[in-house]
Motif scaffolding. Structure first.
Motif, PDB file in Angstrom:
ATOM      1  N   ALA A 208       0.830  -1.206   0.000  1.00 31.00           N
ATOM      2  CA  ALA A 208       0.000   0.000   0.000  1.00 31.00           C
ATOM      3  C   ALA A 208       0.863   1.253   0.000  1.00 31.00           C
ATOM      4  O   ALA A 208       0.540   2.256  -0.643  1.00 31.00           O
ATOM      5  N   TRP A 213      -1.152   4.354  -1.462  1.00 31.51           N
ATOM      6  CA  TRP A 213      -2.487   4.248  -0.868  1.00 31.51           C
ATOM      7  C   TRP A 213      -2.484   4.531   0.626  1.00 31.51           C
ATOM      8  O   TRP A 213      -3.540   4.737   1.221  1.00 31.51           O
ATOM      9  N   GLU A 214      -1.314   4.502   1.230  1.00 33.43           N
ATOM     10  CA  GLU A 214      -1.247   4.640   2.687  1.00 33.43           C
ATOM     11  C   GLU A 214      -1.458   6.100   3.095  1.00 33.43           C
ATOM     12  O   GLU A 214      -0.838   7.015   2.551  1.00 33.43           O
TER      13      GLU A 214
END
Length: 743
Positions: A208, A213-214
């Motif tokens: 991620a 995405w984190e």
């Protein structure tokens, strides 16, 4: 609503305990919280509370053990893993067996299986209590790692042993092979499931992060969700030890140690802060709940007239002695048979070894897990009869908890006095070395464009160095105060000399103006006399006419020079007033730092003011002076301050290497005066502030990058351990995240 009020009351008790502990530091916070919980249970104004053991394990124990496993020193844990597992499995099993046999032999009314259930419940040490009480004592790294490792792994042993003992009591039958088989499945299965989840979660978070995405919010929420998910799946779906699954996952998790950049650093810092708050709240809630449960757990048996209270006290005494003696003998044996990691030899039996065994004995108190297991004892057996001695078993378990916690609170500080206030000098010196290397590297990067920004950052590094030195006693604020006093005395001496020269120039100029006034008054009279004689005689020569013209020209020149001198005198008077104001400011500062300098200045200013008053009155009578403009005094003051700062910078540079003052203090003072000099010379105009701010931000980032590089170099050269480097890097990450808000 009643449950919500109960939660608020528990959190309020945790908050109150943190304040009370400040006033009674010799009483550990867990004991204060237990007392507060007991008071809440005895007062009718607080809601009643019933403990669901399964809910307690998943709500409190799972997240606390996950955090403890994740933050524990992995290197020290591996060194003492054999000893930890010996205590977690071997000692827990032996405690279960010996408590059951001795209790049944002393009081046959306790069935052997029921007594062994009590012994199994007393096997686990409380991880929360070990962590909290360890702060009040100075445990060695080996002692701390062994105790922490034991508290992580022995819960499963105690829970599984307790379940089999209760099953034997309820059904009247017991199969040792079956018990050992199920124990192996739950123990190994829990560890295996936790390791698998650890690998999966590391891969998930790192993937991620690579994909972008984190975010901080999703990272924290998912991390908080992990221990509950792992425990529930392991315990209720896979039927393995949920506690061991949570511990194994916490030990293997490493995604917060990977990745670079401000976003990752910010997420790590927020995560650490959230977990610290949650850990403190849950720790406190556990002990408050324990205090709330104790009165009810002990009150039933104490008020039962069929059971002798003296018998209950004697039972607690015997069980406590059994648990403590067994633990001391086992830990002493573990220490004796454990080979030294460096020499490979076994230690001798010395007073130091016995003291360490005693520390580890009292450092393993019983806690809420023991009581929660005792409270799960069923009321009935399979044949419909009441469970034998249920209330008495709960009473004894509660009594042992209180005794072990009190002993840990008072015995540990005596056996291992806390030295937590002392800062490890070697670690601080390494940090100072990193900071000094960073200052040297930044100094080599100074240019005309970034000078102010780099100077400001170096000043902050010098403050950090001074603060670290003060922590290990190598620096005292008095040293910097002495330098301040000396600097102000240099300023005072310089400005007094400068004022003396200004007044001397004033005197000379006033004397010349008086001479010019006398010459101008005589010139018109002689001219008028020459003109009258020429009229009467009606004779003139060409030479006399030229002489008269020359006299007029000289008169005009003298009047012009007189105007210039008056303007110069006005400038000198502006400088005099500015110098007096600067001296007055210096004297005010010296009054707080050096009262002797204030007394000397008062005598000096009294004489100067009297002389200045006489000069002022004299010039007013002569109409030689004009009112002084405040702006002119301000401009004169800026020029005088610039000259004084230039003098001080040279003076401070000359002090480097003499040893009279600390190098960091001298550099900080030099930078301060360089910034003042730049401001006085007009180099920091408002239009340039955004550019300077950008340069400052960029310089800070360069400094942090240099720090990290210095730390890595020290790790590779073997000067510091990886654990120390990790702590030092975390400090740099904190400042990286804070840089934006600080700017």
């Amino acid at each position: 609503m009643e449950t919500f009020i109960l939660i608020l009351c528990i959190l309020a008790a945790v908050l109150v305990s943190s304040f009370i502990s400040r006033f009674i530091p010799r009483i550990s916070t867990p004991l204060v919280q237990i007392v507060l919980g007991a008071v809440m249970a005895l007062l009718p104004i607080f809601p009643r509370m019933r403990l669901d053991p399964q809910l307690f394990m998943v709500l409190f124990i799972a997240p606390l053990l996950y955090y403890e496993a994740h933050t524990i020193n992995k290197v020290e844990l591996l060194k003492g893993l054999r000893s930890s597992l010996s205590l977690a499995i071997g000692l827990a099993a032996l405690t279960m067996l010996m408590v059951g046999v001795i209790l049944h032999a002393a009081w046959p009314m306790f069935p052997l299986a029921a007594a062994m259930a009590l012994g199994a419940a007393l096997g686990p040490t409380d991880a929360v209590a070990v962590s909290s009480l360890g702060e009040s004592a100075d445990l060695t790294p080996d002692e701390h790692s062994i105790l922490a490792g034991e508290s992580l792994f022995n819960d499963a042993t105690g829970v599984i042993g307790f379940q089999f003992a209760i099953l034997a009591t309820v059904t009247g039958s017991f199969s040792l092979p079956q018990a050992l088989g199920e124990f192996f499945v739950e123990f190994v299965g829990g560890i295996g499931f936790g390791l698998i989840m650890g690998f999966v979660i590391n891969w998930l978070f790192e993937s991620a992060r690579r994909l972008g995405w984190e975010t901080t919010t999703t990272r924290i929420l998912l991390e908080l969700f992990l221990p509950f998910l792992i425990y529930m799946v392991g315990q209720n779906i896979l039927h393995v030890s949920g506690i061991l699954a949570v511990v194994s996952t916490g030990l293997l998790i490493r995604f917060d140690h990977t990745g670079v950049g401000p976003n990752t650093s910010k997420a790590n810092i927020v995560s650490s802060s959230v977990w610290k708050v949650l850990s403190f709240s849950l720790n406190g809630a556990v002990f408050v709940l324990l205090g709330m449960l104790l009165p009810a757990a002990m009150g039933t048996s104490w008020r039962d007239r069929r059971v002798s209270n003296w018998m209950l006290v004697a039972t607690i005494t015997v069980v406590c002695l059994t648990v403590i003696v067994l633990r001391f003998l086992w830990t002493a044996s573990v220490l004796i048979f454990t080979k030294d990691h460096e020499t490979g030899s076994r230690p001798r039996i010395t007073s130091k070894l016995l003291r360490s065994a005693a520390v580890m004995t009292f450092g393993g108190p019983k806690g809420t897990i023991t009581l929660s297991l005792a409270l799960t004892i069923p009321y009935m057996t399979d044949d419909g009869s009441a469970f034998p001695m249920r209330s008495e078993l709960i009473f004894v378990a509660a009594g042992v908890i209180i005794v072990t916690l009190v002993l840990a609170n008072f015995a540990l500080p005596l056996l291992a006095p806390s030295q937590s206030s002392e800062v490890p000098a070697q670690q601080v010196e390494k940090s100072i070395k990193v900071l000094r290397g960073t200052v040297r590297e930044l100094s080599s990067r100074i240019t005309d464009e970034n000078r102010l920004a780099v100077q400001q950052v170096i000043k902050q590094y010098n403050h950090r160095i001074a603060k670290l030195k003060s922590e290990i006693g190598q620096y005292s604020p008095k040293d910097f105060q002495d330098l301040q006093v000396q600097t102000m005395e240099w300023e005072q001496d310089y400005m007094e000399e400068r004022l003396s020269r200004i007044e001397e120039a004033q005197d000379q100029l006033e004397e010349r103006l008086r001479s010019e006034d006398a010459g101008i008054e005589q010139a018109p009279a002689s001219t008028q006399s020459a003109t009258g004689n020429q009229t009467e005689a009606e004779t003139s020569t060409e030479a006399e006419t030229v002489a008269d013209r020359d006299a007029d020209a000289q008169l005009i020149d003298r009047r012009s020079e007189r105007g210039d001198d008056q303007e110069e005198l006005l400038n000198l008077r502006s400088q005099e007033q500015a110098a007096r104001r600067i001296l007055s400011t210096i004297s005010g500062s010296l009054f707080h730092l050096d009262r002797g300098g204030e007394l000397r200045w008062r005598a000096y200013t009294a004489r100067r003011r009297l002389r200045g008053l006489l000069h002022s009155q004299f010039h007013r009578l002569k109409h030689l002076t004009q009112p002084i403009d405040k702006d002119q005094v301000f401009v004169a003051g800026r020029h005088l301050q610039a000259e004084m700062n230039h003098f001080l910078i040279e003076k401070l540079y000359s002090e480097l290497g003499k040893g009279r003052f600390k190098t960091e203090d001298l550099l900080t003072t030099i930078i301060n005066h360089q910034m003042i000099e730049s401001s006085a010379e007009g180099k920091t105009e408002y239009a340039g502030i955004p550019a300077i701010r950008d340069q400052l931000e960029e310089t800070k980032r360069e400094g942090y990058a240099i720090e990290l590089s210095q730390i890595q170099d020290m790790v590779e050269s073997g000067e510091i351990s990886r654990t120390t480097a990790r702590k030092m890097r975390r400090n740099v990450y904190v400042m990286q995240v804070d840089a934006d808000s600080a700017l």
